[in-house]
Design an enzyme around this catalytic site. Structure first.
Site, PDB file in Angstrom:
ATOM      1  N   HIS A   1       1.145  -1.096   0.074  1.00 46.27           N
ATOM      2  CA  HIS A   1       0.197   0.104   0.033  1.00 46.27           C
ATOM      3  C   HIS A   1       1.046   1.287   0.044  1.00 46.27           C
ATOM      4  O   HIS A   1       1.821   1.239   0.697  1.00 46.27           O
ATOM      5  CB  HIS A   1      -1.056  -0.146   1.282  1.00 46.27           C
ATOM      6  CG  HIS A   1      -2.142   1.010   1.214  1.00 46.27           C
ATOM      7  ND1 HIS A   1      -1.701   2.472   1.511  1.00 46.27           N
ATOM      8  CD2 HIS A   1      -3.353   0.881   1.062  1.00 46.27           C
ATOM      9  CE1 HIS A   1      -2.842   3.050   1.323  1.00 46.27           C
ATOM     10  NE2 HIS A   1      -3.837   2.053   1.158  1.00 46.27           N
TER      11      HIS A   1
ATOM     12  N   HIS B   1      -7.644  -0.019  -4.253  1.00 46.75           N
ATOM     13  CA  HIS B   1      -8.627   0.626  -3.343  1.00 46.75           C
ATOM     14  C   HIS B   1      -9.040   2.006  -3.974  1.00 46.75           C
ATOM     15  O   HIS B   1      -7.958   2.755  -4.640  1.00 46.75           O
ATOM     16  CB  HIS B   1      -7.767   1.214  -2.219  1.00 46.75           C
ATOM     17  CG  HIS B   1      -7.242   0.306  -1.249  1.00 46.75           C
ATOM     18  ND1 HIS B   1      -6.748   0.429   0.041  1.00 46.75           N
ATOM     19  CD2 HIS B   1      -7.581  -0.975  -1.211  1.00 46.75           C
ATOM     20  CE1 HIS B   1      -6.518  -0.392   0.728  1.00 46.75           C
ATOM     21  NE2 HIS B   1      -7.103  -1.415  -0.034  1.00 46.75           N
TER      22      HIS B   1
ATOM     23  N   TYR C   1     -14.936   4.162   8.107  1.00 47.26           N
ATOM     24  CA  TYR C   1     -15.241   2.819   7.850  1.00 47.26           C
ATOM     25  C   TYR C   1     -16.784   2.681   8.254  1.00 47.26           C
ATOM     26  O   TYR C   1     -17.043   1.689   9.000  1.00 47.26           O
ATOM     27  CB  TYR C   1     -14.601   1.850   8.468  1.00 47.26           C
ATOM     28  CG  TYR C   1     -13.183   1.674   7.586  1.00 47.26           C
ATOM     29  CD1 TYR C   1     -12.827   1.143   6.511  1.00 47.26           C
ATOM     30  CD2 TYR C   1     -12.135   2.230   8.148  1.00 47.26           C
ATOM     31  CE1 TYR C   1     -11.740   0.715   5.809  1.00 47.26           C
ATOM     32  CE2 TYR C   1     -10.873   2.517   7.405  1.00 47.26           C
ATOM     33  CZ  TYR C   1     -10.733   1.454   6.325  1.00 47.26           C
ATOM     34  OH  TYR C   1      -9.494   1.680   5.659  1.00 47.26           O
TER      35      TYR C   1
ATOM     36  N   CYS D   1      -3.760   2.655  -4.124  1.00 45.50           N
ATOM     37  CA  CYS D   1      -4.900   3.292  -3.596  1.00 45.50           C
ATOM     38  C   CYS D   1      -4.907   4.773  -3.995  1.00 45.50           C
ATOM     39  O   CYS D   1      -4.041   5.314  -4.138  1.00 45.50           O
ATOM     40  CB  CYS D   1      -4.457   3.454  -2.107  1.00 45.50           C
ATOM     41  SG  CYS D   1      -5.840   4.541  -1.064  1.00 45.50           S
TER      42      CYS D   1
ATOM     43  N   ASP E   1     -12.689   2.250  -0.717  1.00 50.14           N
ATOM     44  CA  ASP E   1     -11.955   2.647   0.589  1.00 50.14           C
ATOM     45  C   ASP E   1     -12.789   3.525   1.577  1.00 50.14           C
ATOM     46  O   ASP E   1     -13.866   3.291   1.730  1.00 50.14           O
ATOM     47  CB  ASP E   1     -10.559   3.323  -0.070  1.00 50.14           C
ATOM     48  CG  ASP E   1      -9.697   3.206   0.971  1.00 50.14           C
ATOM     49  OD1 ASP E   1      -9.558   2.336   1.915  1.00 50.14           O
ATOM     50  OD2 ASP E   1      -8.572   4.092   0.767  1.00 50.14           O
ATOM     51  N   HIS E   2     -12.202   4.485   2.086  1.00 50.09           N
ATOM     52  CA  HIS E   2     -12.717   5.309   3.315  1.00 50.09           C
ATOM     53  C   HIS E   2     -14.017   5.885   2.728  1.00 50.09           C
ATOM     54  O   HIS E   2     -14.158   6.300   1.443  1.00 50.09           O
ATOM     55  CB  HIS E   2     -11.789   6.361   3.681  1.00 50.09           C
ATOM     56  CG  HIS E   2     -10.488   5.787   4.173  1.00 50.09           C
ATOM     57  ND1 HIS E   2      -9.336   6.677   4.315  1.00 50.09           N
ATOM     58  CD2 HIS E   2     -10.096   4.524   4.412  1.00 50.09           C
ATOM     59  CE1 HIS E   2      -8.438   5.926   4.814  1.00 50.09           C
ATOM     60  NE2 HIS E   2      -8.537   4.759   5.025  1.00 50.09           N
TER      61      HIS E   2
END
Length: 348
Positions: free
Chosen positions: A196, A263, A322, A234, A308-309
């Site tokens: 990552h 991501h 999350y 990501c 992702d977030h």
């Protein structure tokens, strides 16, 4: 493309029953969270986790993450013992059907944000990085979800000093040693290791960070020439600086078959090096999610993806970044783009 969703185990307020209801959901991305970094995960814990997930009609093919102990990153102390433990974790996870492991080599701190619940104009709350706030922070006294909170302020100060002394080239040297140790095991077990990128992709508190841009990613991939040695690309981490052209990076590395895991999220870049996390929709941030997904599609990506977030919306409370609702919207949005690309290309 295989759509997945991050799940933090039985302590996650979002249940597997809810995750399985998201359209197009293939599996969850999870880990064994009650074992200290550097130690071997009990086989029973891995098997129980897998059974719980599969009993809910989902797969456990991606682990995020198997943490890399600080001794490995610093090349000191019990480094070799922890590397040997890491190899054993790869073997055990492979034996339980895991095909991809996400990890990072960020010194001390994982992702860094200055606020976890910043109100946005639409009334939602999001993770943000405001440079002015970060510049005022004392890194020996701060903590964020997912960070290792076992260090005292004095230990943290000493750890930061060690990384400053190590420097970028020292960190590269230790990363190369780690990769050359673990990759033969991963290759033998047919497990894809996706690093990552650093989040954010620049130096924090004077500590070096190295997985930050195209040149450094090229250097990283050159450490071991095999598709099992790859990226968790990501978009939000690399994309919080306009210096990184995310569709270009996706096209380049997916064509090379070096992206193990994607991501996908959006981020709004501000003028002073700050950024705010946003809804996944392209117009809500600085990234063109359509062009990012198009680059994956055109280059034959068939790996794992997760939204992702997410923001906290509709009054939801939970683990910062999350929650259920906004990430579920993100998954549906990404799946919608992919379906449109499939149909436009004649695949469906």
């Amino acid at each position: 493309m295989k759509m997945t969703f991050r799940w933090y185990g039985k302590d996650d307020p979002i249940s597997l029953d809810y995750i399985r209801q998201i359209p197009g959901m293939y599996g969850v991305v999870t880990a064994v969270y009650d074992v200290a970094p550097g130690n071997v995960w009990p086989m029973e814990s891995i098997q129980n986790l897998k059974k719980d997930i599969e009993d809910h009609g989902l797969t456990m093919e991606v682990i995020e993450s198997v943490p890399v102990h600080e001794d490995i990153k610093l090349g000191r102390g019990r480094c070799q013992e922890y590397i040997d433990n890491y190899k054993e974790n790869i073997r055990r996870l492979a034996a339980c059907g895991v095909k991809c492991i996400c990890y990072n080599f960020m010194p001390v701190f994982d992702w860094t944000r200055s606020r976890l619940d910043q109100p946005l104009e639409d009334g939602s709350n999001a993770l943000v990085y405001y440079k002015e706030d970060v510049d005022q922070m004392d890194p020996t006294k701060m903590t964020l979800p997912g960070w290792d909170a076992s260090y005292s302020p004095e230990e943290m100060e000493a750890l930061i000093a060690s990384y400053k002394e190590l420097g970028e080239e020292g960190l590269w040297k230790n990363l190369e040693h780690f990769i050359r140790e673990i990759m033969p095991v991963a290759k033998e077990c047919d497990v894809y290791m996706g690093i990552h990128p650093d989040d954010p992709p620049w130096e924090i508190f004077g500590i070096p960070r190295i997985i930050t841009n195209e040149a450094n990613i090229d250097r990283f991939l050159d450490l071991y020439d095999d598709p099992h040695h790859g990226l968790t690309l990501c978009s939000g981490s690399l994309g919080c600086t306009s210096a990184n052209d995310i569709p270009k990076l996706v096209a380049k590395y997916s064509a090379m078959n070096r992206i193990c895991f994607a991501h996908v999220r959006n981020v709004k870049i501000l003028g002073d090096g700050s950024f705010e996390e946003s809804a996944h929709l392209s117009k809500c941030g600085s990234l063109d999610i359509y062009e990012i997904m198009k680059a994956y599609h055109e280059n034959g990506f068939d790996g794992y993806v997760r939204p992702d977030h997410g923001r906290m919306i509709w009054g939801e409370k939970g683990k910062p970044g999350y929650g259920l609702y906004d990430r579920a919207l993100g998954a549906t949005y990404i799946n919608g783009i992919w379906e449109a690309l499939d149909k436009a290309s004649g695949k469906e």
